[in-house]
Design an enzyme around this catalytic site. Structure first.
Site, PDB file in Angstrom:
ATOM      1  N   HIS A   1      -9.706  -4.242   5.302  1.00 28.30           N
ATOM      2  CA  HIS A   1     -10.011  -3.003   6.024  1.00 28.30           C
ATOM      3  C   HIS A   1      -9.857  -3.170   7.533  1.00 28.30           C
ATOM      4  CE1 HIS A   1     -12.073  -2.487   2.171  1.00 28.30           C
ATOM      5  NE2 HIS A   1     -12.093  -1.186   2.387  1.00 28.30           N
TER       6      HIS A   1
ATOM      7  N   GLU B   1      -2.831   6.950  -2.948  1.00 32.26           N
ATOM      8  CA  GLU B   1      -2.059   6.851  -1.697  1.00 32.26           C
ATOM      9  C   GLU B   1      -0.567   7.065  -1.887  1.00 32.26           C
ATOM     10  OE1 GLU B   1      -4.653   4.968  -2.311  1.00 32.26           O
ATOM     11  OE2 GLU B   1      -5.957   5.252  -0.586  1.00 32.26           O
TER      12      GLU B   1
END
Lengths: 322, 330
Positions: free
Chosen positions: B131, B62
């Site tokens: 999440h 990321e």
């Protein structure tokens, strides 16, 4: 033998001298309390900094630099007065007082600036290199960094991505033996950090970072390699920071003997000696170059002192693009 | 206006497709966004249509994905970056906050960062605490970033197109529980919802509710029920959370004299607190007849079990209770 002409070698030395004098001036001003904020000097690293920058500049390539990026910035041709203006917080400084020493920018010469976060250059360089492929510019990116950065996640992520995507980027790592105060042997188990290139399936090389001509030659070849479509290339340039990490560094982590030993390997001294031995320049010509560099920095300082103070009313300008 | 029924997901895809057709510098970057179509199927089919050069898949990295977006944007491209779950932007924060948000300022305006970072956000899928988070408040504290959060398919399309055309880094908050919602979406290529303009979703006179994302639908339901009881709710959706267009909110508060802010992200340090503070600093404050209330996500990690997860986010009953309280009925 160098692929540079005699004039170009003189110019290389001249830029190294300018960088040295510029930083010595900053050091002096800092000690006298004439500079606000910090600065990270690369005194002793001029061969790697200026040599690599010259290679990128000659090929019209792009570069991104670290917090210790004055040598590269000057090597790529930035106007000294604009840099000095930035150091003094002037409106005409390269960032108008918004960036200071850690954020020199000089887009006109392909220099996309310094970043103050160690390891921050790797992802940005990958993106800049991606653009070169996307737009088929035929250019490459010189991604500068130091030994401290090779243990950040960015190093590993970015080398991997650059390899997988075959991005035209040269990872140029100046190993000055210390990440701030921490010696490299305490932070790496490999002997040469260029060994790490193997893990990503890319070529890696360790070179004498205090030999400006070698730096220039190898970086030029690496940039050509990257542009040929083969993907990234890693260079470890062994060098030494003769000064402290920043202005608050008393260098308690190393001996004076060690510093003195490395001063014998001073890159400016070495290039000057090489030029004399090979009859590329006389003692008088070398002296003249040194004097010129000295004068240039003083002229830049005078010019910078005459610039306007950064305008407080503009402090929120350039937060957003139009 | 030529409308078609699209899901939120399809509307996002339409926005990307249209902008990619219009501008060859627009490309997509992220994990599993090619054949797989992205974890939430938003980019499905786009790689087939535009090729691997423009729908670029990456390893799980990321920090480099976001930094690559910034570097590409600095050199003339317009990346649309997908982070698989908003939660994973934590790994890309250096590239985003220290680099993408700063280079325009540090280059004295010479470098632009026209990048969109799409963040599938929020709870409602039973995916748990790593999440399901709503991070918009974080980004609203970073000058240089723009933060947008659509609530309907039409807004998803119009706002994303505006974000892609914008020359700044735009954090695009996509609430996952909205992906399957369906609504009318203008077909026009030039259907744009400008950034930094708040939108009055529903006119009303008794209480102003500021809300966005999935909470918009919760508030709309509550407003429908309250209108049956004779309580008239005005709903304002800022759409862009930072920098926020406060003018319609000030005007509305002066009219209704009551303000509630509803959002799914945690209450403490949430965007709602900033809106309340702005009202407190404005002469709209003098018009208030009762304290400002926030109905927001509980200050807990998002749990998995459905009843627990539901308890975390504001529901219709919570909004109705707050309205009763502010009008003095509780």
């Amino acid at each position: 033998m160098s692929s540079l002409t005699n004039e170009e070698i003189k110019d290389l030395l001249y830029n190294m001298l300018k960088a040295r004098r510029f930083e010595e001036k900053l050091q002096e001003m800092s000690r006298k309390g004439q500079l606000y904020g910090t600065c990270h000097l690369g005194i002793g690293q001029e061969a790697s900094g200026v040599g690599a920058a010259l290679a990128a500049l000659h090929d019209g390539d792009l570069a991104i630099l670290t917090h210790r990026g004055h040598n590269q910035t000057i090597g790529m041709g930035a106007d000294l007065s604009v840099l000095m203006g930035e150091m003094l917080g002037k409106e005409q400084g390269c960032a108008g007082g918004r960036g200071g020493s850690m954020h020199f920018f000089d887009l006109e010469h392909g220099n996309y600036g310094e970043t103050g976060v160690v390891g921050g250059t790797y992802p940005i360089a990958c993106g800049m290199a991606f653009t070169q492929v996307y737009k088929k510019t035929g250019k490459a990116v010189l991604c500068c960094s130091g030994d401290g950065s090779v243990n950040t996640g960015n190093f590993h992520e970015s080398l991997n991505i650059a390899s997988v995507m075959k991005l035209p980027v040269v990872f140029f790592i100046e190993n000055n033996l210390y990440a701030m105060s921490t010696p490299v042997e305490n932070t790496m188990s490999v002997i040469s950090l260029s060994d790490r290139a193997q893990a990503y399936g890319i070529p890696g090389m360790t070179i004498d970072g205090n030999d400006a001509l070698e730096v220039y030659e190898i970086v030029t070849k690496a940039l050509e390699y990257a542009k040929s479509g083969e993907g990234p290339f890693l260079i470890e340039a062994l060098t030494y920071r003769q000064c402290g990490h920043s202005k608050n560094d008393d260098q308690c982590y190393r001996s004076q003997q060690e510093v003195d030993n490395w001063r014998q390997e001073d890159p400016i001294y070495r290039l000057s000696e090489y030029m004399k031995e090979n009859h590329l320049a006389t003692e008088a010509e070398l002296y003249e170059l040194e004097r010129k560099a000295f004068d240039d920095v003083l002229v830049a300082l005078n010019k910078a002192q005459d610039m306007d103070e950064a305008k407080v009313q503009n402090v929120d300008r350039f937060v957003y693009a139009e | 206006m030529n409308l078609q029924e699209l899901s939120f997901r399809e509307a996002l895809r339409a926005a990307m497709r249209e902008e990619m057709e219009k501008d060859p510098q627009v490309f997509l970057l992220g994990e599993d966004i090619g054949v797989y179509g992205g974890n939430f199927n938003v980019t499905k089919g786009l790689q087939e249509e535009f090729g691997k050069e423009r729908v670029v898949e990456t390893p799980i990295s990321e920090s480099t994905i976001v930094g690559m977006g910034a570097g590409a944007a600095m050199t003339g491209l317009r990346p649309v970056v997908e982070i698989m779950f908003a939660d994973f932007i934590t790994l890309g924060m250096d590239s985003l906050v220290n680099h993408a948000a700063k280079f325009h300022y540090l280059s004295k305006g010479k470098v632009d960062i026209p990048m969109v970072v799409r963040l599938p956000s929020g709870a409602g899928t039973g995916a748990g605490s790593q999440h399901s988070q709503s991070f918009e408040a974080w980004f609203c504290n970073v000058p240089g970033l723009i933060v947008a959060a659509p609530g309907t398919p039409a807004q998803a399309k119009g706002l994303l197109k505006a974000a892609i055309r914008n020359n700044n880094p735009v954090i695009f908050i996509e609430y996952k529980k909205l992906y399957d919602t369906i609504g009318p979406v203008p077909r026009e290529d030039n259907y744009i919802i400008p950034l930094e303009e708040s939108y009055v979703e529903r006119k009303g006179s008794d209480v102003t509710i500021v809300t966005w994302g999935p909470s918009l639908h919760v508030v709309k339901k509550a407003a429908g029920k309250l209108s049956e009881e004779g309580i008239s709710v005005e709903i304002i959706n800022p759409l862009t959370l930072y920098p926020m267009d406060m003018k319609p909110i000030y005007e509305s508060v002066k009219k209704t004299s009551r303000l509630i802010i509803v959002h799914e992200g945690q209450k403490t340090g949430g965007v709602g607190g900033e809106i309340a503070a702005k009202i407190a600093e404005n002469d709209a404050f003098n018009y208030l007849d009762s304290p400002i209330l926030r109905v927001a996500g509980k200050d807990i990690p998002v749990p998995v079990a459905k009843p627990l997860e539901d308890e975390m986010a504001p529901g219709v009953a919570d909004v109705i209770d707050a309205v009763y309280k502010t009008v003095g009925l509780s």
